[in-house]
Each structure stands twice: as structure tokens, then as C-alpha cells.
Motif scaffolding. Structure first.
Motif, short mmCIF file in Angstrom:
data_model
loop_
_atom_site.label_atom_id
_atom_site.label_comp_id
_atom_site.label_asym_id
_atom_site.label_seq_id
_atom_site.Cartn_x
_atom_site.Cartn_y
_atom_site.Cartn_z
N ALA A 103 0.83 -1.21 0.00
CA ALA A 103 0.00 0.00 0.00
C ALA A 103 0.86 1.26 0.00
N GLN A 104 0.26 2.37 -0.44
CA GLN A 104 0.92 3.67 -0.35
C GLN A 104 1.13 4.05 1.11
N VAL A 105 0.05 3.92 1.88
CA VAL A 105 0.04 4.36 3.27
C VAL A 105 -1.17 3.71 3.93
N VAL A 106 -1.06 3.48 5.24
CA VAL A 106 -2.20 3.04 6.03
C VAL A 106 -2.59 4.19 6.96
N ALA A 107 -3.85 4.59 6.92
CA ALA A 107 -4.34 5.67 7.76
C ALA A 107 -5.12 5.09 8.94
N VAL A 108 -4.86 5.62 10.13
CA VAL A 108 -5.57 5.20 11.34
C VAL A 108 -5.91 6.44 12.15
N GLY A 109 -6.93 6.30 13.03
CA GLY A 109 -7.25 7.37 13.96
C GLY A 109 -6.40 7.23 15.22
N THR A 110 -6.57 8.16 16.13
CA THR A 110 -5.78 8.10 17.36
C THR A 110 -6.33 7.08 18.34
#
Length: 291
Positions: A250-257
Motif C-alpha cells: 500500500a501507499q500508506v495506512v491511515a488510522v485514527g488516534t
């Protein structure tokens, strides 16, 4: 495009240079200026590691001048490698996590390496990266040396979503990111049988409920960016394990805090910490809603 900067937490270490390379790629795409932020902790060190590799005594004005020269040199070198980009460097004073968190209020993006010169070899990710991710006012991207960065052609953006308020900003950021890069978006949602302890529990029904909730959250973003191809994966299991698997390539994995299972007293949720320690690609931690 506005003039908000991409700020790189920079100390000349190998990890910081990997973070700088990622930031330069992002600046080339977005046209934003890049600023190297070297934070000089005068009051918190007994031995220091300056821009070179040799430990020295308590910092003095000579040491600071050496750092300033090194940061200017590295900024100029980065600008030379990417003609047309604005790259500058600053040397700031104070506790690193606090100073970088304050700078994040005026930044578009804050990019960090996993460990700096002050990191302990046994730690996968330094305390600064974890603390700043929990407090920053802009998205924070952590780039580790040991992950492969795929060519940006069609590698997807991945986001972890669990329906909690803390995961909504990450979802919005990931959609915007996928739209900006013209790549697919992969939404990963994990559920636990413990959430469905009522009599007559049915795994298929639980998956349907979780997917419907995800589709509802995605609806306004699909309307805004209908061109983005979205895959939704809803599975029973560990969210960290599912996100790690989805992050390969993947390019990037986004997560919340913090997510649905987060404890009130935790500044950064366990899944977020697990991802910045173990994800096979760069990780973006998102606190604020997408504009």
C-alpha cells in the motif's frame, strides 16, 4: 494549493533522512514547501549526538552553530535534488515532542522517522513519534527504514475504520488521499464476536451490520469523489492483524488516534501504536477531520 508546509522532524539520522525523502516525494506531488525542523533539547540531555556521529559534551553555542550549518546544508542538498521545491531548515529549542506538536498547528503534514538519535535500539518506534502522533494538530506520517515504499502508480491507500468518532477523520483523509493520487481506496473494518454477545449471534448478520454502517459513513465521500474505486473489507478478527495484511504493497495506512475499543486514558490507541510499530508501509495518524 496553499502555502501550508510539510514539516519534517529532522535530526540528521538515517530514520530522519528516510522521512525527508518521503516528504520530498509528497511535496513534488502537492507543490507544498518543505521545512526541516531540528529540535535542540538543551535542558534534557547530558550527552548529545550532533549532526555527526561522535558523542559530545553538553551542547554549547559551537555545537548549535554546527547543527545549524548541517541543517542548512541538508536543506540545500534536498532542494538541489528536487528543483522547483522550496526546502528550508530551522533549529528550534525545547522538548522535541512539544515543539513539533506546536509546529503541527501551522503545518499541512508532519513527517517523522521511526527513531531519531535519541532512540534506544530495543524500541521499534521512538517515544517522540508516538507522543507527537497523539497530540499533533495535523496528520502525522511515520516512515520506518525497514518498509518498502511502492511506486505510486496504482498502489492503494488503506484505512482502518471501526465506526467510532476517532476513525472518521482517518476515513475522510484516506478518501481525499486516494482521490488526490488517483488510486484505489481499501477500507478495513474488523469486528469481534464479543461485540455480539446476545443470544442468537450470527456471524453473517454481524458482518452485514458492520458493512452497512461503513457504507453509511462512506456515502458522503463517495458522492464527493465518485471516481475513487473503494473496496470494503469487513472481517472478524484483530484489527491490527487485518490492517498489517492490507498494508502490504500500500501507499500508506491511515488510522485514527483511538478507536471503538480505546480506553479513555490512552492518548494513542493500541491499534494505532501497533501499526506505527509494525505496518509494512508508512502510517498516517489522523486526529482532525478532513477539510
Amino acid at each position: 494549493m496553499d502555502d501550508q508546509e510539510i514539516v519534517v522532524g529532522y535530526d540528521g539520522s538515517a530514520d530522519a533522512r528516510v522521512a525527508l525523502d518521503w516528504a520530498l516525494d509528497e511535496a513534488t506531488r502537492s507543490g507544498r514547501p518543505v521545512r526541516l525542523a531540528y529540535v535542540f533539547e538543551w535542558l534534557t540531555v547530558t550527552d548529545w549526538l550532533g549532526p555527526g556521529t561522535t558523542p559530545g559534551p553538553w551542547p554549547d553555542e559551537t555545537a548549535r552553530r554546527e547543527v545549524e550549518q548541517q541543517v542548512r546544508h541538508d536543506a540545500a542538498e534536498a532542494a538541489a535534488r528536487r528543483p522547483g521545491l522550496r526546502v528550508q531548515g530551522d533549529v528550534l529549542d525545547g522538548p522535541t515532542a512539544l515543539v513539533l506538536s506546536e509546529r503541527s498547528a501551522r503545518a499541512a503534514l508532519l513527517v517523522l522517522g521511526s527513531r531519531g538519535r535519541g532512540g534506544f535500539s530495543g524500541l521499534l518506534v521512538g517515544s517522540t513519534a508516538v507522543t507527537v502522533s497523539a497530540h499533533a494538530e495535523c496528520p502525522v506520517v511515520i516512515v520506518r527504514q525497514d518498509v518498502e515504499r511502492p511506486a505510486p502508480t496504482r498502489a492503494p491507500v488503506v484505512v482502518g475504520f471501526d465506526g467510532s468518532p476517532g476513525s472518521l477523520p482517518a476515513l475522510g483523509w484516506a478518501v481525499e488521499r486516494a482521490a488526490g493520487l488517483d488510486v484505489p481506496l481499501r477500507v478495513v473494518r474488523a469486528w469481534s464476536p464479543m461485540q455480539y454477545r446476545t443470544q442468537g449471534f450470527d456471524a453473517e448478520e454481524a458482518t452485514t451490520v458492520e458493512r452497512a454502517d461503513t457504507d453509511e459513513a462512506l456515502a458522503p465521500w463517495r458522492d464527493r469523489h465518485p471516481q475513487v474505486h473503494v473496496d470494503v473489507e469487513v472481517s472478524a478478527g484483530s484489527p491490527g492483524a487485518l490492517l498489517q495484511a492490507a498494508g502490504r504493497g500500500a501507499q500508506v495506512v491511515a488510522v485514527g488516534t483511538r478507536g471503538r475499543g480505546g480506553l479513555r486514558g490512552m492518548l494513542l490507541g493500541s491499534v494505532s501504536q501497533q501499526m506505527i510499530n509494525h505496518a509494512p508501509c508508512p502510517v498516517a495518524v489522523i486526529r482532525r477531520p478532513a477539510e
